[in-house]
Design an enzyme around this catalytic site. Structure first.
Site, PDB file in Angstrom:
ATOM      1  NE  ARG A 157     -67.809 -21.035  36.593  1.00 11.54           N
ATOM      2  CZ  ARG A 157     -68.019 -21.850  37.637  1.00 11.54           C
ATOM      3  NH1 ARG A 157     -68.068 -21.367  38.858  1.00 11.54           N
ATOM      4  NH2 ARG A 157     -68.178 -23.131  37.462  1.00 11.54           N
ATOM      5  CG  ASP A 159     -66.003 -13.762  39.195  1.00 10.41           C
ATOM      6  OD1 ASP A 159     -66.614 -14.835  39.151  1.00 10.41           O
ATOM      7  OD2 ASP A 159     -64.983 -13.575  39.870  1.00 10.41           O
ATOM      8  NE  ARG A 214     -62.018  -9.010  39.696  1.00 10.44           N
ATOM      9  CZ  ARG A 214     -63.125  -9.394  40.352  1.00 10.44           C
ATOM     10  NH1 ARG A 214     -63.910 -10.337  39.806  1.00 10.44           N
ATOM     11  NH2 ARG A 214     -63.429  -8.861  41.504  1.00 10.44           N
TER      12      ARG A 214
END
Lengths: 250, 250
Positions: free
Chosen positions: B52, B54, B200
C-alpha cells in the site's frame, strides 16, 4: 503622504484562475494579489502588470508594480504578501523603484516557455503543466521551421483574430527547442513582446510541422499571408509559462 | 473459463486519495482501478499491489496484478484502462505473467524517492510534490548520516509506532541524496522492503541532521535504541514517490 513605488516578481499556477486580469464572475490573479495587498496596507491598491496572461496560463516571473504610503523594508514585502496569498501564488521578490518605473511600458524583453509531454501515454505529474502530444515529433524539422519566425515581422497570422491591437509587428529574438528529460520538450520564446495568443499559435503550428502535417517551408508562407486561419491551432494554456520580463536596469 | 494473470505498472498523483488500499468513506487508488477494470471486464475484479501507499503519497511505478478471463493483447490494456481512469492515475505497462506471479510476495526490491524544495520561499509548481524546507541544509552531513541507515538492521525506531508487523528487520541497500536543480533535492532509498512510514521518518530525521538539530553520530544511537520516539518527525506525504518495484525477472 509620500508614496513609494514597489516592483514585484510573482510566480503562479494559473490552473485555478480566469487569467491575470480582473474580470467579472471569475477569480483572477490580479484580484487575489490586490486583496492580499489590501489586507496589509488597509486601502484598495491597484497593481499594474507587465501584461495579462490568459486563463490557465502560468508564470514563473510575472512582474507588477504598485504605489503605497506604507513603509516596509523591501525584503519584508514577499513574506507579508505570501502570508495573505493562496499557495498557488508566490511573490518572489520586491524592490523599491523610482516613481517613473512602469511594469508594462518599461518592459524591454519577455521570455515565454512552453512545455510538451511527448510520449504515447500521459504523465500524471506534468498533466497540469504540459501539453500531451502522443504521436512522435521531428524536433529537427521544428527547429528549422522556427527560423521563419525569428526577427522583426508582422505576426498577424499568429495573433488571435479577435485581438484589437493595431500594430502586429513584433521582434522575436530567439526560439529554442530542447528535450530537458526523456519525453519532456521545452520551447523557449524570447522577444520584445508577443501578441494575443501568439506563443500558443506558434506552438500549435510548430507541432503541425513536427508531426509532418505541414512542410517546413509552409511556415514562411503562413507568416507572409497575414491570415490567422492559415496557422495551426492555439496550443492549450496549461503548457505555457511567462518565464521572465526584462527591464532596462534589471 | 481460463484465467490469465496480468501484471500492471501504474503511476498516480496521490494528492486526491486516501491512500492506495480500499477503505470506507474515502476514495482510494485501488477502488478507482477496480472500477475501471470492472468497466472493461464487466465483473468485479480484485487487484493485488506490491504494497500500500499512504494517503497523499504518489507513485511513478507501483505494480499490481489481477486475473481475468477476458482476452486482450497485453499492449491494449493500458489504453483500455486509462480510458476509464481519471487523469491522476495512468497505467504505464501491462504484461501477461505466469499464474504463480504475485505483485506483493515476489517483489525483491523497492525504490522510493523523496523530494525537498529547499529555498526560503515556496515554489508553486512543486508545492504538491515536494516538502518545503525554508532553512538551509548541510547535504554533506545528511549524506554522512545515511551511512548508519544502510544494511540489514532492525528499523523499529523508524517505523510508525502503530504498525502491527512483528519483524522490523529490513535491508536498505542504498540511500542517495542529490540536488537535481537549484533548490530541488531528491533523496533516493533502495531496499528489500520498507516498514510503515519508514522512508518518511528517515527523511524527517535526516532533515534534523541537515539543519544541525541532531548530530550525525546520533542517528546510529537512535537506530540502536529501537524507540520510535527518538527519531525525527514523519515527513509529509506529498514529497514521497514509490518509484520502482523490482522482481526476479524484470
Amino acid at each position: 503622504m509620500q508614496l513609494s513605488r514597489i516592483k514585484c516578481k510573482v510566480s503562479y499556477d494559473g490552473g485555478n484562475y480566469g487569467g491575470f486580469q480582473l474580470q467579472d464572475n471569475v477569480m483572477s490573479i490580479q484580484q487575489r494579489i490586490e486583496e492580499a495587498l489590501q489586507g496589509i496596507v488597509k486601502v484598495p491598491t491597484r497593481i499594474y502588470a507587465s501584461g495579462r496572461t490568459d486563463a490557465g496560463v502560468h508564470a514563473r516571473g510575472q512582474v507588477f508594480h504598485f504605489d503605497t504610503s506604507l513603509r516596509i523594508p523591501e525584503e519584508r514585502w514577499p513574506l507579508a504578501l505570501n502570508a495573505q496569498l493562496p499557495d498557488d501564488i508566490v511573490i518572489l521578490e520586491a524592490t523599491h523603484v523610482p516613481s517613473q518605473f512602469h511594469a508594462r511600458f518599461d518592459a524591454i524583453e519577455k521570455t515565454y516557455r512552453y512545455c510538451l509531454w511527448n510520449r504515447r501515454l500521459p504523465d500524471v505529474f506534468t498533466r497540469k503543466y504540459a501539453w500531451h502530444i502522443p504521436y512522435s515529433l521531428d524536433i529537427g524539422l521544428m527547429r528549422e521551421a522556427t527560423r521563419s519566425l525569428i526577427g522583426e515581422q508582422d505576426f498577424t497570422s499568429f495573433c488571435a483574430a479577435r485581438a484589437v491591437v493595431k500594430n502586429k509587428i513584433r521582434h522575436v529574438y530567439e526560439i529554442e527547442i530542447h528535450e530537458e528529460s526523456p519525453g519532456q520538450i521545452w520551447l523557449t520564446f524570447r522577444g520584445n513582446g508577443f501578441l494575443y495568443n501568439m506563443v500558443r499559435i506558434m506552438v500549435g503550428t510548430l507541432i503541425q510541422v513536427g508531426s509532418g502535417k505541414v512542410a517546413v517551408e509552409r511556415v514562411q508562407e503562413i507568416l507572409e499571408a497575414k491570415d490567422r486561419r492559415l496557422a495551426g491551432m492555439t496550443a492549450p494554456p496549461e503548457g505555457l509559462f511567462l518565464w521572465n520580463v526584462k527591464y532596462e536596469h534589471s
